[in-house]
Write an enzyme that holds these catalytic residues in place. Sequence first.
Site, PDB file in Angstrom:
ATOM      1  N   GLN A  46       0.829  -1.199   0.000  1.00 30.59           N
ATOM      2  CA  GLN A  46       0.000   0.000   0.000  1.00 30.59           C
ATOM      3  C   GLN A  46       0.875   1.265   0.000  1.00 30.59           C
ATOM      4  OE1 GLN A  46      -1.087  -2.512   2.494  1.00 30.59           O
ATOM      5  NE2 GLN A  46      -2.694  -3.177   1.046  1.00 30.59           N
ATOM      6  N   ASN A  66      -4.239   1.041  -2.260  1.00 29.80           N
ATOM      7  CA  ASN A  66      -3.723  -0.309  -2.494  1.00 29.80           C
ATOM      8  C   ASN A  66      -2.756  -0.307  -3.675  1.00 29.80           C
ATOM      9  OD1 ASN A  66      -4.936  -1.992  -0.513  1.00 29.80           O
ATOM     10  ND2 ASN A  66      -6.871  -1.961  -1.638  1.00 29.80           N
ATOM     11  N   CYS A  75      -6.215   0.835   7.013  1.00 26.11           N
ATOM     12  CA  CYS A  75      -5.078  -0.091   6.940  1.00 26.11           C
ATOM     13  C   CYS A  75      -4.465  -0.187   8.329  1.00 26.11           C
ATOM     14  CB  CYS A  75      -4.046   0.413   5.925  1.00 26.11           C
ATOM     15  SG  CYS A  75      -2.576  -0.632   5.804  1.00 26.11           S
ATOM     16  N   HIS A 172     -14.128  -7.444   5.233  1.00 31.34           N
ATOM     17  CA  HIS A 172     -13.386  -8.681   5.450  1.00 31.34           C
ATOM     18  C   HIS A 172     -14.318  -9.877   5.427  1.00 31.34           C
ATOM     19  CE1 HIS A 172      -9.449  -6.939   6.493  1.00 31.34           C
ATOM     20  NE2 HIS A 172     -10.163  -5.912   6.897  1.00 31.34           N
ATOM     21  N   GLU A 221      -5.400  -9.966   0.262  1.00 31.91           N
ATOM     22  CA  GLU A 221      -5.941  -8.620   0.426  1.00 31.91           C
ATOM     23  C   GLU A 221      -6.599  -8.083  -0.841  1.00 31.91           C
ATOM     24  OE1 GLU A 221      -3.991  -5.451   2.335  1.00 31.91           O
ATOM     25  OE2 GLU A 221      -2.771  -6.729   3.639  1.00 31.91           O
ATOM     26  N   CYS A 230      -1.901  -8.650   7.570  1.00 26.94           N
ATOM     27  CA  CYS A 230      -2.962  -7.662   7.316  1.00 26.94           C
ATOM     28  C   CYS A 230      -3.524  -7.269   8.686  1.00 26.94           C
ATOM     29  CB  CYS A 230      -4.057  -8.272   6.437  1.00 26.94           C
ATOM     30  SG  CYS A 230      -5.447  -7.164   6.122  1.00 26.94           S
ATOM     31  N   GLY A 233      -7.215  -7.221   8.840  1.00 28.03           N
ATOM     32  CA  GLY A 233      -7.588  -8.631   8.683  1.00 28.03           C
ATOM     33  C   GLY A 233      -7.441  -9.395   9.981  1.00 28.03           C
TER      34      GLY A 233
HETATM   35  N1  LIG Z   1      -6.208  -4.273   1.270  1.00 25.85           N
HETATM   36  C1  LIG Z   1      -6.995  -3.536   2.265  1.00 25.85           C
HETATM   37  C2  LIG Z   1      -6.262  -2.240   2.673  1.00 25.85           C
HETATM   38  C3  LIG Z   1      -4.989  -2.521   3.460  1.00 25.85           C
HETATM   39  C4  LIG Z   1      -5.273  -3.327   4.698  1.00 25.85           C
HETATM   40  C5  LIG Z   1      -4.084  -4.044   5.326  1.00 25.85           C
HETATM   41  N2  LIG Z   1      -2.806  -3.837   4.709  1.00 25.85           N
HETATM   42  C6  LIG Z   1      -4.028  -3.771   6.826  1.00 25.85           C
HETATM   43  O1  LIG Z   1      -2.948  -3.810   7.422  1.00 25.85           O
HETATM   44  O2  LIG Z   1      -5.133  -3.562   7.408  1.00 25.85           O
HETATM   45  C7  LIG Z   1      -8.354  -3.179   1.659  1.00 25.85           C
HETATM   46  O3  LIG Z   1      -8.446  -3.085   0.425  1.00 25.85           O
HETATM   47  O4  LIG Z   1      -9.295  -2.975   2.445  1.00 25.85           O
END
Ligand SMILES: N[C@H](CCC[C@H](N)C(=O)O)C(=O)O
Length: 291
Positions: A46, A66, A75, A172, A221, A230, A233
């Site tokens: 990102q 992203n 994020c 998610h 992701e 993540c 996540g």
């Molecule tokens: N790919 C995620 C954004 C980055 C989330 C991840 N890198 C984190 O640490 O929360 C999305 O499209 O919602």
Amino acid sequence: MQIRFTKMQGAGNDFVVLDETAGRLNLSPAQYRYLADRHFGVGADQILTVRPGPAPDIDFEYVIHNADGGEVEQCGNGSRCFARYVRDKGLTTKDAIRVHTRAGLIEPVLQADGRVTVDMGAPVFELADIPFDPQGVAPRAQGSWQVWPLAAAGREALQDAAVAVVSMGNPHAVLLVDDVQTAPVASWGPLIESHPRFPRRVNAGFLQVLSRSEVRLRVYERGTGETLACGTGACAAVVAGIRLGLLDARVEVHTRGGQLTIEWAGVGQPVRMTGPAVTVFEGQIDVPDAL
Ligand SMILES: N[C@H](CCC[C@H](N)C(=O)O)C(=O)O
């Protein structure tokens, strides 16, 4: 356009950090993609942009793109790196900062041991706010909560898959698996990420429960593919595990890039995430104006 950047990582989830506190760079999605490209650009999962806060009592604004160039709401690993960046760059002298994001206010706190703890706000479960469109399928009871089947035309491989759906400001889908090492992340990840029941796509988490206080997690992701960790996540997976009756209120999450500690006291309460935030290097790159 010559751009100065800082490369950072949080549990192996890596970022290009851009400083717009003195003025906007006005980058295009193609230019964000260029910066994230691991062959032609700097390379990152990102791009994080630092901006002044929108109000006197909010220290900064935090914008996230992203690797595919799309702007997203939140994020988790990036929020820890954000806090480390603004402190190390002298943009603040505070250890606890208030940061505006598209998903709302977050409050990172720099810890004495170098890790960062972030109040990530309360998870959201209303389907329309995920967003998740059941398209006529009914949820399946599982443990003390429910999961949603993903079988659909063109996604026959997901015939037996059913996921818990949670928003941490970003969407998610959490799938329970017996072993993350053998989980079909590469094959099922893209099928879940772009599933038609997720109008804004979704981050796909593969969760292995080791005990009521320890899990392993891999995440494919949205807009990036599988990352080493993540943060949102990990928050979503622990929240889902607690609601399914499998986990207690404090959980150690083992990811491929490192360990995160997630705490959640229940519906309506914020999720607290603690983990590493590391500066890797600084640099300058010439980003083409026309891409
Ligand atoms: N790919 C995620 C954004 C980055 C989330 C991840 N890198 C984190 O640490 O929360 C999305 O499209 O919602």
